[in-house]
Design a protein around this motif. Structure first.
Motif, PDB file in Angstrom:
ATOM      1  N   ALA A   1       0.736  -1.248  -0.406  1.00 61.91           N
ATOM      2  CA  ALA A   1       0.181   0.210  -0.212  1.00 61.91           C
ATOM      3  C   ALA A   1       0.822   1.765   0.590  1.00 61.91           C
ATOM      4  O   ALA A   1       1.036   2.470  -0.770  1.00 61.91           O
ATOM      5  CB  ALA A   1      -0.345  -0.546   1.074  1.00 61.91           C
ATOM      6  N   ALA A   2       1.962   1.306   1.211  1.00 71.05           N
ATOM      7  CA  ALA A   2       2.954   2.140   0.873  1.00 71.05           C
ATOM      8  C   ALA A   2       3.929   2.291  -0.234  1.00 71.05           C
ATOM      9  O   ALA A   2       3.669   3.868  -1.188  1.00 71.05           O
ATOM     10  CB  ALA A   2       3.885   2.318   1.962  1.00 71.05           C
ATOM     11  N   GLU A   3       4.282   1.801  -0.931  1.00 66.38           N
ATOM     12  CA  GLU A   3       4.726   1.813  -2.400  1.00 66.38           C
ATOM     13  C   GLU A   3       3.604   2.046  -3.681  1.00 66.38           C
ATOM     14  O   GLU A   3       4.049   2.892  -4.728  1.00 66.38           O
ATOM     15  CB  GLU A   3       4.968   0.108  -2.795  1.00 66.38           C
ATOM     16  N   GLN A   4       2.874   2.144  -3.405  1.00 63.81           N
ATOM     17  CA  GLN A   4       1.503   2.630  -4.093  1.00 63.81           C
ATOM     18  C   GLN A   4       1.106   3.563  -4.128  1.00 63.81           C
ATOM     19  O   GLN A   4       0.990   3.879  -5.293  1.00 63.81           O
ATOM     20  CB  GLN A   4      -0.227   1.526  -4.683  1.00 63.81           C
ATOM     21  N   ARG A   5       1.397   3.969  -2.810  1.00 64.18           N
ATOM     22  CA  ARG A   5       0.920   5.143  -2.397  1.00 64.18           C
ATOM     23  C   ARG A   5       2.049   6.454  -3.029  1.00 64.18           C
ATOM     24  O   ARG A   5       1.770   7.447  -3.331  1.00 64.18           O
ATOM     25  CB  ARG A   5       0.488   6.457  -1.132  1.00 64.18           C
ATOM     26  N   LEU A   6       2.971   5.719  -2.608  1.00 61.03           N
ATOM     27  CA  LEU A   6       4.758   6.827  -3.533  1.00 61.03           C
ATOM     28  C   LEU A   6       4.245   6.675  -4.876  1.00 61.03           C
ATOM     29  O   LEU A   6       4.475   7.395  -5.978  1.00 61.03           O
ATOM     30  CB  LEU A   6       5.741   6.094  -2.875  1.00 61.03           C
ATOM     31  N   ASP A   7       4.061   5.797  -5.434  1.00 59.38           N
ATOM     32  CA  ASP A   7       4.138   5.604  -6.797  1.00 59.38           C
ATOM     33  C   ASP A   7       2.480   6.663  -7.202  1.00 59.38           C
ATOM     34  O   ASP A   7       3.377   7.536  -8.471  1.00 59.38           O
ATOM     35  CB  ASP A   7       3.437   4.642  -7.582  1.00 59.38           C
ATOM     36  N   GLU A   8       1.848   6.902  -6.808  1.00 58.50           N
ATOM     37  CA  GLU A   8       0.939   7.981  -7.218  1.00 58.50           C
ATOM     38  C   GLU A   8       1.227   9.715  -6.732  1.00 58.50           C
ATOM     39  O   GLU A   8       0.719  10.133  -7.799  1.00 58.50           O
ATOM     40  CB  GLU A   8      -0.676   8.252  -6.480  1.00 58.50           C
ATOM     41  N   LEU A   9       1.633   9.791  -6.032  1.00 61.30           N
ATOM     42  CA  LEU A   9       2.787  10.712  -5.477  1.00 61.30           C
ATOM     43  C   LEU A   9       3.654  11.419  -6.203  1.00 61.30           C
ATOM     44  O   LEU A   9       3.350  12.618  -6.282  1.00 61.30           O
ATOM     45  CB  LEU A   9       3.259  10.629  -3.951  1.00 61.30           C
ATOM     46  N   ALA A  10       4.575  10.545  -6.971  1.00 63.12           N
ATOM     47  CA  ALA A  10       5.366  10.655  -7.576  1.00 63.12           C
ATOM     48  C   ALA A  10       5.047  10.983  -9.606  1.00 63.12           C
ATOM     49  O   ALA A  10       5.207  12.051 -10.205  1.00 63.12           O
ATOM     50  CB  ALA A  10       6.363   9.546  -7.743  1.00 63.12           C
ATOM     51  N   GLU A  11       3.908  10.236  -9.525  1.00 59.41           N
ATOM     52  CA  GLU A  11       2.665  11.569 -10.462  1.00 59.41           C
ATOM     53  C   GLU A  11       2.319  12.071 -10.665  1.00 59.41           C
ATOM     54  O   GLU A  11       2.316  13.398 -11.695  1.00 59.41           O
ATOM     55  CB  GLU A  11       2.427   9.633 -11.140  1.00 59.41           C
TER      56      GLU A  11
END
Length: 438
Positions: A47-57
């Protein structure tokens, strides 16, 4: 004492089952907790990695404007020199200018007294986006599970102990009844039987087997008592005869001569000796005593009996004697044929036949007469000890009722059988079946 033993067995069985189940439950509980902990931790990382990817985009340029506006999240944008270029509101308040650690692998650390998982992602402009998520929910979930397991495991152990105690008690109750019944069965009470539970299980099978054993023991004890009684009677008869003649000779010396007394003593002594020797032989056969095993020509034994009976004045047909050899004790096999021959001449009206026929791996020895024969319903009983179908005639002819029992015992010791049916003249025909020898 028996009741205490039963309770002791019940207690040991319950304790053993409870210990086994306790070990299994503890292993299962620890394994479950570890698997659940790894699963929750993995879910949090994903979940953290998925949220990190969203923030990067969503980053605008270097991402600084989008990160500053975030709330309720720990996010930092860290430059190549390690300085914090942008941070969310919660990150600024908790960390100030301090940067979260940057690593290719997720890390855990405590921030402001809260356990957090830190993940990072490199951006295209040599900056790193770092996200920290709280692990308090994971810890709370695991604490709840641990509490439930700590409560459930003892309750399950208690349930298992109570269930085992009841089940073992119910299973051992018929066993205890059987034990109590067997404990009260003595040599004088062999007619009693153990109760068979209506469960159709192994215990019922055990009770049935024990009753079968008691049936055999009862039959053996009854036969032994009858045998002892008959043997005592047979041994007492010649002794009584000798004593009567001795007392008569003592009271009336002129009536009974020494020669007459000696003749009676000699005759009854021989009869007594025959009975004792027969009993000893039966005892040896019952004990399965090993016999001398050698090649024996049955035709020679049969021809010898034919000559003996002819010399005694009997009409004996020996034309059915063929050459045949078996393995066994020649002395016992000779006594087998002699007992059958003596039985035949004891009941014949004039004709006796002895035959030896090899066929199909076996040798058949037949001894038949033209007497009254043996009724079909008596053909098993005549091989019992001290049985006489014609009591008076057998006793007058010198029979003790042991000859056929000995013959059957010898046949069995030679791995053979002895049976009786009708002869060609309507009398009795005894058939001995023995395996061919080398």
């Amino acid at each position: 004492m028996a009741s205490r033993n039963w309770r002791s067995v019940r207690g040991r069985t319950t304790l053993g089952a409870t210990v086994v189940v306790a070990v299994a439950l503890l292993i299962g509980a620890f394994s479950f907790y570890e698997v659940l902990s790894a699963s929750i931790h993995g879910s949090t990382e994903r979940a953290a990695e998925q949220r990190l990817d969203e923030l990067a985009e969503r980053s605008d340029g270097p991402g600084r404007g989008g990160i500053d506006a975030l709330e309720d999240e720990f996010v930092q944008l860290i430059g190549a020199d390690g300085s914090v270029r942008a941070a969310s509101e919660d990150a600024r308040e908790a960390l100030g200018a301090a940067a979260l650690p940057v690593s290719d692998d997720p890390q855990t650390l405590t921030v402001d007294g809260e356990r957090m998982l830190v993940v990072s992602d490199d951006l295209d402009d040599d900056q790193t986006l770092v996200l920290a998520v709280s692990m308090d929910d994971d810890a709370e979930t695991l604490t709840t599970v641990a509490t439930l397991l700590a409560i459930a495991v003892p309750l399950l152990l208690l349930l298992v102990a109570v269930t085992t105690w009841l089940v073992v008690g119910r299973a051992l109750r018929p066993v205890e009844r059987i034990r109590e019944k067997v404990d009260g069965i003595t040599a004088e009470r062999l007619h009693q039987r153990v109760p068979v539970p209506e469960t159709a299980d192994e215990i019922a099978a055990l009770a049935t087997t024990m009753n079968g054993m008691l049936d055999r023991l009862d039959a053996a004890a009854t036969a032994q008592r009858r045998f002892v009684s008959d043997a005592s009677h047979e041994l007492r008869s010649p002794l009584a005869t000798i004593r009567q003649h001795a007392e008569l000779a003592q009271a009336h010396p002129g009536v009974t001569s020494i020669g007459e007394l000696a003749e009676v003593v000699s005759e009854e002594g021989l009869r007594l000796q025959g009975i004792v020797e027969s009993l000893l032989l039966l005892a040896r056969l019952d004990e399965g005593a090993s016999t001398h095993d050698e090649a024996v020509d049955l035709d020679d034994i049969a021809l010898g009996e034919v000559r003996r009976l002819r010399a005694a004045g009997f009409d004996v047909d020996g034309s059915g004697i063929q050459a045949a050899r078996v393995n066994g004790d020649p002395r016992l096999l000779g006594q087998l044929v002699r007992n059958l021959a003596d039985n035949a001449v004891r009941h014949t009206r004039g004709r006796v036949a002895i035959g030896v026929t090899p066929s199909g791996g076996h040798v058949f020895v037949t001894v038949e007469d033209d007497g009254a024969g043996v009724p079909a319903e008596e053909r098993d009983r005549i091989f019992e000890r001290f049985v006489r179908l014609d009591e008076a005639r057998s006793r007058d002819a010198g029979g003790s009722g042991l000859g056929l029992a000995i013959a059957q015992g010898i046949a069995a010791s030679a791995r053979g059988t002895l049976a009786v049916d009708d002869s060609r003249w309507g009398g009795a025909r005894f058939v001995v079946t023995l395996p061919l020898g080398g």
